[in-house]
Design a protein around this motif. Structure first.
Motif, PDB file in Angstrom:
ATOM      1  N   PHE A  54       0.860  -1.179   0.000  1.00 52.17           N
ATOM      2  CA  PHE A  54       0.000   0.000   0.000  1.00 52.17           C
ATOM      3  C   PHE A  54       0.895   1.227   0.000  1.00 52.17           C
ATOM      4  O   PHE A  54       1.845   1.295   0.778  1.00 52.17           O
ATOM      5  CB  PHE A  54      -0.871  -0.035   1.265  1.00 52.17           C
ATOM      6  CG  PHE A  54      -1.810   1.114   1.422  1.00 52.17           C
ATOM      7  CD1 PHE A  54      -3.029   1.124   0.772  1.00 52.17           C
ATOM      8  CD2 PHE A  54      -1.483   2.186   2.231  1.00 52.17           C
ATOM      9  CE1 PHE A  54      -3.903   2.186   0.939  1.00 52.17           C
ATOM     10  CE2 PHE A  54      -2.352   3.246   2.399  1.00 52.17           C
ATOM     11  CZ  PHE A  54      -3.570   3.242   1.744  1.00 52.17           C
ATOM     12  N   GLU A  55       0.614   2.184  -0.882  1.00 46.69           N
ATOM     13  CA  GLU A  55       1.339   3.466  -0.886  1.00 46.69           C
ATOM     14  C   GLU A  55       0.319   4.585  -0.915  1.00 46.69           C
ATOM     15  O   GLU A  55      -0.702   4.481  -1.593  1.00 46.69           O
ATOM     16  CB  GLU A  55       2.262   3.572  -2.100  1.00 46.69           C
ATOM     17  CG  GLU A  55       3.458   2.655  -2.006  1.00 46.69           C
ATOM     18  CD  GLU A  55       4.475   2.912  -3.091  1.00 46.69           C
ATOM     19  OE1 GLU A  55       4.965   4.056  -3.175  1.00 46.69           O
ATOM     20  OE2 GLU A  55       4.764   1.967  -3.834  1.00 46.69           O
ATOM     21  N   THR A  56       0.609   5.654  -0.188  1.00 53.49           N
ATOM     22  CA  THR A  56      -0.308   6.784  -0.147  1.00 53.49           C
ATOM     23  C   THR A  56       0.455   8.080   0.080  1.00 53.49           C
ATOM     24  O   THR A  56       1.516   8.080   0.697  1.00 53.49           O
ATOM     25  CB  THR A  56      -1.377   6.597   0.957  1.00 53.49           C
ATOM     26  OG1 THR A  56      -2.340   7.642   0.871  1.00 53.49           O
ATOM     27  CG2 THR A  56      -0.762   6.608   2.348  1.00 53.49           C
ATOM     28  N   GLU A  57      -0.097   9.151  -0.445  1.00 55.64           N
ATOM     29  CA  GLU A  57       0.411  10.490  -0.149  1.00 55.64           C
ATOM     30  C   GLU A  57      -0.257  10.946   1.142  1.00 55.64           C
ATOM     31  O   GLU A  57      -1.430  10.668   1.377  1.00 55.64           O
ATOM     32  CB  GLU A  57       0.065  11.455  -1.286  1.00 55.64           C
ATOM     33  CG  GLU A  57       0.741  11.113  -2.598  1.00 55.64           C
ATOM     34  CD  GLU A  57       2.252  11.209  -2.538  1.00 55.64           C
ATOM     35  OE1 GLU A  57       2.765  12.185  -1.957  1.00 55.64           O
ATOM     36  OE2 GLU A  57       2.918  10.307  -3.067  1.00 55.64           O
ATOM     37  N   VAL A  58       0.479  11.652   1.974  1.00 55.41           N
ATOM     38  CA  VAL A  58      -0.040  12.111   3.262  1.00 55.41           C
ATOM     39  C   VAL A  58      -0.096  13.632   3.258  1.00 55.41           C
ATOM     40  O   VAL A  58       0.906  14.292   3.001  1.00 55.41           O
ATOM     41  CB  VAL A  58       0.853  11.610   4.418  1.00 55.41           C
ATOM     42  CG1 VAL A  58       0.344  12.118   5.746  1.00 55.41           C
ATOM     43  CG2 VAL A  58       0.933  10.096   4.409  1.00 55.41           C
ATOM     44  N   GLU A  59      -1.256  14.165   3.527  1.00 60.33           N
ATOM     45  CA  GLU A  59      -1.436  15.611   3.655  1.00 60.33           C
ATOM     46  C   GLU A  59      -0.920  16.064   5.016  1.00 60.33           C
ATOM     47  O   GLU A  59      -1.013  15.311   5.994  1.00 60.33           O
ATOM     48  CB  GLU A  59      -2.921  15.979   3.532  1.00 60.33           C
ATOM     49  CG  GLU A  59      -3.537  15.610   2.191  1.00 60.33           C
ATOM     50  CD  GLU A  59      -2.917  16.360   1.034  1.00 60.33           C
ATOM     51  OE1 GLU A  59      -2.604  17.559   1.200  1.00 60.33           O
ATOM     52  OE2 GLU A  59      -2.726  15.744  -0.025  1.00 60.33           O
TER      53      GLU A  59
END
Length: 97
Positions: A54-59
């Protein structure tokens, strides 16, 4: 007095913690203030085989995120490798019924 090298290293920052180390089909991450702008999570079984990624951008204001869709994994013990920037964190998890 000589201080062993390992004693002089700074402890690594915690990227995130999980609401629970036992899961059924979802992992809920609570992000730390020091979390990188993107996170990568790799879930491995007890033999070291990659079962899910799982990969995600974090605000910057984001406090948590969910990793859904883990219901197809077999029950058992897993290792979660969480990385962001230069930081890396390992956790031991259990999938149950």
């Amino acid at each position: 007095m000589i201080i062993p090298e390992s004693k002089t290293e700074k402890p690594s920052m915690m990227l995130a913690k999980l609401k629970s180390l036992v899961f059924i089909d979802t992992l809920i991450f609570e992000l730390s203030d020091a979390t990188a702008s993107s996170l990568r999570a790799v879930l491995k079984d007890d033999k070291g085989k990659v079962c899910s990624m799982f990969e995600t951008e974090v605000e910057p204001a984001q406090k948590s995120f969910c990793w859904n869709g883990l219901n197809d994994l077999p029950y058992g013990v897993y290792t979660l490798e969480l990385s962001g920037g230069k930081e890396e964190q390992l956790m031991r998890l259990v999938k149950r019924i």
